[in-house]
Design a protein around this motif. Sequence first.
Motif, PDB file in Angstrom:
ATOM      1  N   UNK A   1     -85.874 -40.489 -11.612  1.00  0.00           N
ATOM      2  CA  UNK A   1     -85.030 -40.944 -10.506  1.00  0.00           C
ATOM      3  C   UNK A   1     -83.697 -40.199 -10.520  1.00  0.00           C
ATOM      4  N   UNK A   2     -83.348 -39.611  -9.385  1.00  0.00           N
ATOM      5  CA  UNK A   2     -82.082 -38.896  -9.231  1.00  0.00           C
ATOM      6  C   UNK A   2     -81.098 -39.648  -8.349  1.00  0.00           C
ATOM      7  N   UNK A   3     -81.631 -40.403  -7.366  1.00  0.00           N
ATOM      8  CA  UNK A   3     -80.780 -41.110  -6.422  1.00  0.00           C
ATOM      9  C   UNK A   3     -81.238 -42.556  -6.283  1.00  0.00           C
ATOM     10  N   UNK A   4     -80.278 -43.440  -6.031  1.00  0.00           N
ATOM     11  CA  UNK A   4     -80.560 -44.869  -5.877  1.00  0.00           C
ATOM     12  C   UNK A   4     -80.077 -45.318  -4.503  1.00  0.00           C
ATOM     13  N   UNK A   5     -80.967 -45.939  -3.748  1.00  0.00           N
ATOM     14  CA  UNK A   5     -80.627 -46.471  -2.425  1.00  0.00           C
ATOM     15  C   UNK A   5     -80.309 -47.953  -2.585  1.00  0.00           C
ATOM     16  N   UNK A   6     -79.114 -48.354  -2.174  1.00  0.00           N
ATOM     17  CA  UNK A   6     -78.700 -49.755  -2.238  1.00  0.00           C
ATOM     18  C   UNK A   6     -78.837 -50.349  -0.841  1.00  0.00           C
ATOM     19  N   UNK A   7     -79.617 -51.421  -0.720  1.00  0.00           N
ATOM     20  CA  UNK A   7     -79.928 -51.998   0.586  1.00  0.00           C
ATOM     21  C   UNK A   7     -79.590 -53.484   0.627  1.00  0.00           C
ATOM     22  N   UNK A   8     -79.455 -53.993   1.835  1.00  0.00           N
ATOM     23  CA  UNK A   8     -79.240 -55.416   2.032  1.00  0.00           C
ATOM     24  C   UNK A   8     -80.532 -56.063   2.513  1.00  0.00           C
TER      25      UNK A   8
ATOM     26  N   UNK B   1     -90.578 -39.843  -5.442  1.00  0.00           N
ATOM     27  CA  UNK B   1     -90.674 -40.269  -6.836  1.00  0.00           C
ATOM     28  C   UNK B   1     -89.330 -40.178  -7.542  1.00  0.00           C
ATOM     29  N   UNK B   2     -88.406 -39.412  -6.984  1.00  0.00           N
ATOM     30  CA  UNK B   2     -87.085 -39.269  -7.590  1.00  0.00           C
ATOM     31  C   UNK B   2     -86.067 -40.214  -6.967  1.00  0.00           C
TER      32      UNK B   2
ATOM     33  N   UNK C   1     -99.573 -44.250  -9.746  1.00  0.00           N
ATOM     34  CA  UNK C   1     -99.215 -44.941 -10.972  1.00  0.00           C
ATOM     35  C   UNK C   1     -97.733 -45.166 -11.149  1.00  0.00           C
ATOM     36  N   UNK C   2     -96.886 -44.817 -10.153  1.00  0.00           N
ATOM     37  CA  UNK C   2     -95.440 -44.933 -10.305  1.00  0.00           C
ATOM     38  C   UNK C   2     -94.827 -46.058  -9.488  1.00  0.00           C
ATOM     39  N   UNK C   3     -95.604 -46.695  -8.636  1.00  0.00           N
ATOM     40  CA  UNK C   3     -95.033 -47.685  -7.737  1.00  0.00           C
ATOM     41  C   UNK C   3     -94.892 -49.057  -8.371  1.00  0.00           C
ATOM     42  N   UNK C   4     -93.829 -49.771  -7.986  1.00  0.00           N
ATOM     43  CA  UNK C   4     -93.651 -51.145  -8.443  1.00  0.00           C
ATOM     44  C   UNK C   4     -92.673 -51.859  -7.531  1.00  0.00           C
TER      45      UNK C   4
END
Length: 360
Positions: A192-199, A69-70, A149-152
């Motif tokens: 949210x504490x961390x963001x994953x950047x993906x291709x 969730x973070x 209730x947190x997914x999108x």
Amino acid sequence: NTPSARRRSIRTMSTASTTMMTSRVRCDALRAQSSRRSVAKKHASVRCQANTPPIDAPTRSSSAIANSKSVAAVILGGGAGTRLYPLTKSRAKPAVPIGGAYRLIDVPMSNCLNSGISKVYILTQFNSASLNRHLARTYNFGNGIMYGGNGFVEVLAATQTPGQGGKEWFQGTADAVRQYCWLFNDVKNKDVEDVVILSGDHLYRMDYMKFVEAHRESDADISIGALPVEEDRASDFGLMKIDATGRITEFSEKPKGDKLQSMKVDTTVLGLSPGEAKAKPFIASMGIYVFKKKMLVKFLDKDYPQDNDFGGEIIPQAAQDGAKVQAYLFNDYWEDIGTIKSFFEANLNLAKDPPNFEFY
């Protein structure tokens, strides 16, 4: 007191007696049924208590959901896909079919969902109609009930906005995230504490939460997925050098000759065996990153507002300026589906027995 009246009286008494007896039988039956249920419930309770672990015993699933969730993921829809033309003539690169029944976007999406990451943004710009249609039909989370209730899954298209620079489309990977950076301060991303950047055009299987956990354990500002490669393939990648702790100290984009030789590193630092390290003395960037959210916003808006690319500009500059940039080893099958040749070979590899990659 006529005979007829007496007969009616007898029939009435008989009916009342029968009704009373039937009611008594029903009551006895209900009491017996209730008693049986009570006994069964008691036995079930005993069995449940015998098989249920203590309340405070941690479970892997609850811990994984709490951690995920973070974390938010941003999948980059890619550029015009000119090297994949004509497959990209009328569709975005992540919408190109792969393996018959799937699209390239399904690979990072599947990795996210199986890693427990349910907050997903997808950035699109070129020929996005086919991609939007596929996402809407395949990943409909409704109200996010399956994730508490947190997914999108939200598609963020390139748009024009008022103000300086608002008339420009995405200028690069970093600029695409920059234009929607305000979303990270939205109330639904407060945890949210961390963001994953993906291709959106790579073929591989990874547990992103292990990537995030390694990022947090090292207290890195940025972590980069690192792929060990052989010398004959090394010049096709952006390479990195690391120190004894796995911290990245130098970047070089597709080096050749003496520069290539200078990028050799001891890959046992990342966990390879001595034999594997000898065969794969280079580490290449996979083009996937984990950022601390606050550092990502700082890099994009304050430190490097003019830089538009993560791999070629922001990350090397941040490392040079003292940010902690860490390598995360991924020693498994990975393929960049960026050309017709790689697309063709990846589909043939799916038909091998056993295949290099499986969708199930």
